[in-house]
Design a protein around this motif. Structure first.
Motif, PDB file in Angstrom:
ATOM      1  N   VAL A  53     -12.223  -5.817  -1.712  1.00  0.00           N
ATOM      2  CA  VAL A  53     -13.270  -5.860  -2.741  1.00  0.00           C
ATOM      3  C   VAL A  53     -14.288  -4.785  -2.391  1.00  0.00           C
ATOM      4  CG1 VAL A  53     -14.941  -7.312  -3.935  1.00  0.00           C
ATOM      5  CG2 VAL A  53     -12.902  -8.365  -2.907  1.00  0.00           C
ATOM      6  N   LEU A  54     -14.397  -3.791  -3.249  1.00  0.00           N
ATOM      7  CA  LEU A  54     -15.332  -2.688  -2.994  1.00  0.00           C
ATOM      8  C   LEU A  54     -16.766  -3.129  -3.280  1.00  0.00           C
ATOM      9  CD1 LEU A  54     -13.322   0.332  -4.503  1.00  0.00           C
ATOM     10  CD2 LEU A  54     -13.229  -0.654  -2.194  1.00  0.00           C
ATOM     11  N   ASP A  55     -17.723  -2.323  -2.830  1.00  0.00           N
ATOM     12  CA  ASP A  55     -19.137  -2.730  -2.947  1.00  0.00           C
ATOM     13  C   ASP A  55     -19.567  -2.912  -4.406  1.00  0.00           C
ATOM     14  OD1 ASP A  55     -19.298  -2.783  -0.234  1.00  0.00           O
ATOM     15  OD2 ASP A  55     -20.198  -0.786  -0.044  1.00  0.00           O
ATOM     16  N   ASP A  56     -18.905  -2.208  -5.338  1.00  0.00           N
ATOM     17  CA  ASP A  56     -19.280  -2.376  -6.753  1.00  0.00           C
ATOM     18  C   ASP A  56     -18.477  -3.498  -7.424  1.00  0.00           C
ATOM     19  OD1 ASP A  56     -16.749  -1.353  -7.047  1.00  0.00           O
ATOM     20  OD2 ASP A  56     -17.353   0.442  -8.164  1.00  0.00           O
ATOM     21  N   GLY A  57     -17.688  -4.236  -6.641  1.00  0.00           N
ATOM     22  CA  GLY A  57     -16.935  -5.370  -7.199  1.00  0.00           C
ATOM     23  C   GLY A  57     -15.512  -5.046  -7.579  1.00  0.00           C
ATOM     24  N   GLU A  58     -15.145  -3.766  -7.615  1.00  0.00           N
ATOM     25  CA  GLU A  58     -13.755  -3.419  -7.941  1.00  0.00           C
ATOM     26  C   GLU A  58     -12.821  -3.986  -6.867  1.00  0.00           C
ATOM     27  OE1 GLU A  58     -10.876   0.491  -8.697  1.00  0.00           O
ATOM     28  OE2 GLU A  58     -12.963   0.782  -8.103  1.00  0.00           O
ATOM     29  N   VAL A  59     -11.670  -4.504  -7.314  1.00  0.00           N
ATOM     30  CA  VAL A  59     -10.721  -5.100  -6.366  1.00  0.00           C
ATOM     31  C   VAL A  59      -9.470  -4.226  -6.282  1.00  0.00           C
ATOM     32  CG1 VAL A  59      -9.281  -7.109  -5.855  1.00  0.00           C
ATOM     33  CG2 VAL A  59     -11.545  -7.434  -6.875  1.00  0.00           C
ATOM     34  N   LEU A  60      -9.148  -3.806  -5.069  1.00  0.00           N
ATOM     35  CA  LEU A  60      -7.916  -3.044  -4.844  1.00  0.00           C
ATOM     36  C   LEU A  60      -6.885  -3.971  -4.209  1.00  0.00           C
ATOM     37  CD1 LEU A  60      -9.368   0.240  -3.248  1.00  0.00           C
ATOM     38  CD2 LEU A  60      -9.123  -0.343  -5.676  1.00  0.00           C
ATOM     39  N   ILE A  61      -5.631  -3.851  -4.641  1.00  0.00           N
ATOM     40  CA  ILE A  61      -4.550  -4.639  -4.031  1.00  0.00           C
ATOM     41  C   ILE A  61      -3.472  -3.702  -3.491  1.00  0.00           C
ATOM     42  CG2 ILE A  61      -4.909  -6.676  -5.485  1.00  0.00           C
ATOM     43  CD1 ILE A  61      -2.282  -5.739  -6.998  1.00  0.00           C
ATOM     44  N   ASP A  62      -2.644  -4.247  -2.642  1.00  0.00           N
ATOM     45  CA  ASP A  62      -1.491  -3.573  -2.030  1.00  0.00           C
ATOM     46  C   ASP A  62      -1.956  -2.615  -0.917  1.00  0.00           C
ATOM     47  OD1 ASP A  62       1.680  -3.108  -2.691  1.00  0.00           O
ATOM     48  OD2 ASP A  62       0.725  -1.408  -1.715  1.00  0.00           O
ATOM     49  N   SER A  63      -1.432  -2.857   0.279  1.00  0.00           N
ATOM     50  CA  SER A  63      -1.930  -2.101   1.441  1.00  0.00           C
ATOM     51  C   SER A  63      -1.815  -0.591   1.243  1.00  0.00           C
ATOM     52  CB  SER A  63      -1.208  -2.541   2.719  1.00  0.00           C
ATOM     53  OG  SER A  63       0.180  -2.312   2.642  1.00  0.00           O
ATOM     54  N   ALA A  64      -0.704  -0.115   0.684  1.00  0.00           N
ATOM     55  CA  ALA A  64      -0.537   1.336   0.534  1.00  0.00           C
ATOM     56  C   ALA A  64      -1.568   1.903  -0.443  1.00  0.00           C
ATOM     57  CB  ALA A  64       0.880   1.658   0.077  1.00  0.00           C
ATOM     58  N   ALA A  65      -1.802   1.167  -1.535  1.00  0.00           N
ATOM     59  CA  ALA A  65      -2.773   1.639  -2.530  1.00  0.00           C
ATOM     60  C   ALA A  65      -4.201   1.549  -1.980  1.00  0.00           C
ATOM     61  CB  ALA A  65      -2.634   0.820  -3.815  1.00  0.00           C
ATOM     62  N   ILE A  66      -4.454   0.533  -1.170  1.00  0.00           N
ATOM     63  CA  ILE A  66      -5.782   0.414  -0.548  1.00  0.00           C
ATOM     64  C   ILE A  66      -5.986   1.573   0.442  1.00  0.00           C
ATOM     65  CG2 ILE A  66      -7.197  -0.989   1.014  1.00  0.00           C
ATOM     66  CD1 ILE A  66      -5.755  -3.488  -0.199  1.00  0.00           C
ATOM     67  N   LEU A  67      -4.951   1.838   1.244  1.00  0.00           N
ATOM     68  CA  LEU A  67      -5.080   2.912   2.239  1.00  0.00           C
ATOM     69  C   LEU A  67      -5.221   4.272   1.572  1.00  0.00           C
ATOM     70  CD1 LEU A  67      -2.546   1.630   4.922  1.00  0.00           C
ATOM     71  CD2 LEU A  67      -5.032   1.731   5.113  1.00  0.00           C
ATOM     72  N   ASP A  68      -4.611   4.436   0.426  1.00  0.00           N
ATOM     73  CA  ASP A  68      -4.773   5.702  -0.307  1.00  0.00           C
ATOM     74  C   ASP A  68      -6.258   5.953  -0.582  1.00  0.00           C
ATOM     75  OD1 ASP A  68      -3.384   7.892  -1.973  1.00  0.00           O
ATOM     76  OD2 ASP A  68      -4.793   6.991  -3.394  1.00  0.00           O
ATOM     77  N   HIS A  69      -6.960   4.897  -0.979  1.00  0.00           N
ATOM     78  CA  HIS A  69      -8.405   5.023  -1.242  1.00  0.00           C
ATOM     79  C   HIS A  69      -9.167   5.276   0.067  1.00  0.00           C
ATOM     80  CE1 HIS A  69     -12.443   4.228  -2.643  1.00  0.00           C
ATOM     81  NE2 HIS A  69     -12.559   3.252  -1.755  1.00  0.00           N
ATOM     82  N   LEU A  70      -8.836   4.522   1.117  1.00  0.00           N
ATOM     83  CA  LEU A  70      -9.566   4.688   2.382  1.00  0.00           C
ATOM     84  C   LEU A  70      -9.297   6.072   2.988  1.00  0.00           C
ATOM     85  CD1 LEU A  70      -9.029   1.156   4.001  1.00  0.00           C
ATOM     86  CD2 LEU A  70     -10.990   1.988   2.672  1.00  0.00           C
ATOM     87  N   ASP A  71      -8.075   6.560   2.835  1.00  0.00           N
ATOM     88  CA  ASP A  71      -7.745   7.894   3.366  1.00  0.00           C
ATOM     89  C   ASP A  71      -8.589   8.968   2.684  1.00  0.00           C
ATOM     90  OD1 ASP A  71      -5.871   6.681   4.972  1.00  0.00           O
ATOM     91  OD2 ASP A  71      -4.145   7.285   3.759  1.00  0.00           O
ATOM     92  N   GLU A  72      -8.824   8.797   1.397  1.00  0.00           N
ATOM     93  CA  GLU A  72      -9.679   9.758   0.678  1.00  0.00           C
ATOM     94  C   GLU A  72     -11.081   9.784   1.276  1.00  0.00           C
ATOM     95  OE1 GLU A  72      -8.130  10.142  -3.910  1.00  0.00           O
ATOM     96  OE2 GLU A  72      -9.906   8.967  -3.475  1.00  0.00           O
ATOM     97  N   GLN A  73     -11.585   8.560   1.600  1.00  0.00           N
ATOM     98  CA  GLN A  73     -12.929   8.491   2.210  1.00  0.00           C
ATOM     99  C   GLN A  73     -12.920   9.167   3.582  1.00  0.00           C
ATOM    100  OE1 GLN A  73     -15.221   6.683   0.174  1.00  0.00           O
ATOM    101  NE2 GLN A  73     -13.364   6.724  -1.064  1.00  0.00           N
ATOM    102  N   ALA A  74     -11.806   8.975   4.316  1.00  0.00           N
ATOM    103  CA  ALA A  74     -11.750   9.479   5.699  1.00  0.00           C
ATOM    104  C   ALA A  74     -11.553  10.988   5.754  1.00  0.00           C
ATOM    105  CB  ALA A  74     -10.628   8.781   6.453  1.00  0.00           C
ATOM    106  N   ASP A  75     -10.983  11.536   4.686  1.00  0.00           N
ATOM    107  CA  ASP A  75     -10.769  12.988   4.589  1.00  0.00           C
ATOM    108  C   ASP A  75      -9.938  13.498   5.780  1.00  0.00           C
ATOM    109  OD1 ASP A  75     -10.924  15.380   3.340  1.00  0.00           O
ATOM    110  OD2 ASP A  75     -12.992  15.828   3.911  1.00  0.00           O
TER     111      ASP A  75
END
Ligand SMILES: N[C@@H](CCC(=O)N[C@@H](CS)C(=O)NCC(=O)O)C(=O)O
Length: 209
Positions: A53-75
């Motif tokens: 659950v992201l800070d704005d309330g958006e919910v991400l599911i599935d580990s690969a799809a979640i990691l795709d988002h986190l990887d973008e943040q990590a650059d």
């Protein structure tokens, strides 16, 4: 952000390890997908974990799809190269480990939800064979010191959480000799601080059948 899921889920654990590795602060919702299914289902539409659950309330599911988002943040610090053959290698090793986990989990669920006389031995044999083949292939492809070469990647994280799950739940196709290199890699990773940060609490376990 809130990570939904208990750490006996290898795919939840792998998201938590990445969050720790990237230094992204998070809290946890440790309600059970079994004991608290209705509550988890209100957050995660398939009543599966992990969900983030992201800070704005958006919910991400599935580990690969979640990691795709986190990887973008990590650059540049992402646990996967940005492109090319090196990225494909990490994705393929991770997919092999995750696919193996799916077959192991299928066995665990079949045994948990069906009494012995209602279990399909054909299905169990098929899943066990696929899990063994996954472990064999991971072993064949494994590099050193990490799964894909010189640095820690998502593949190491997925292999380590898979090995932990198998040792805890269903180790009959995990061979101490044939798969020794996977077990050694997992032992090496488990002592790293970001892995230790995801140690299980006693309540975080799917009930045994
Ligand atoms: N492909 C998904 C798999 C998620 C998954 O199967 N999670 C398991 C826990 S390890 C689960 O929620 N199982 C309960 C169910 O499927 O009903 C991912 O990587 O997130």
């Amino acid at each position: 952000m809130i990570l939904v899921g208990q750490y006996d889920s290898p795919v939840t654990r792998r998201v938590a390890i990445a969050l720790h590795h990237y230094g992204i602060p998070f809290t946890r919702d440790t309600r059970s997908i079994f004991g608290d299914a209705a509550a988890v289902g209100k957050i995660s539409p398939l009543t599966r974990i992990p969900a983030l659950v992201l800070d704005d309330g958006e919910v991400l599911i599935d580990s690969a799809a979640i990691l795709d988002h986190l990887d973008e943040q990590a650059d540049d610090a992402a646990l996967i190269p940005a492109s090319g053959p090196a990225r494909r290698l990490v994705l393929q090793m991770t997919a092999l480990a995750q696919g193996t986990l799916e077959k192991v989990a299928a066995v665990v669920y079949e045994r948990h939800f069906h009494s012995p006389e209602h279990r399909s031995t054909d299905w169990l044999d098929r899943c066990l064979g696929q899990a063994r083949a996954g472990l064999d292939e991971l072993t064949r492809r494994l590099a050193t010191p990490y799964a894909c070469g010189a640095t820690l990647t998502h593949a190491d994280v997925m292999i380590t959480t898979l090995v932990w799950y198998m040792q805890d739940r269903m180790d009959e196709v995990l061979s101490p000799t044939a798969h020794a290199s996977l077990i050694t890699l997992a032992e090496h990773c488990e002592i790293l601080p970001v892995f230790r940060a995801t140690a299980l609490s006693d309540f975080e376990k799917m009930p045994r059948s």
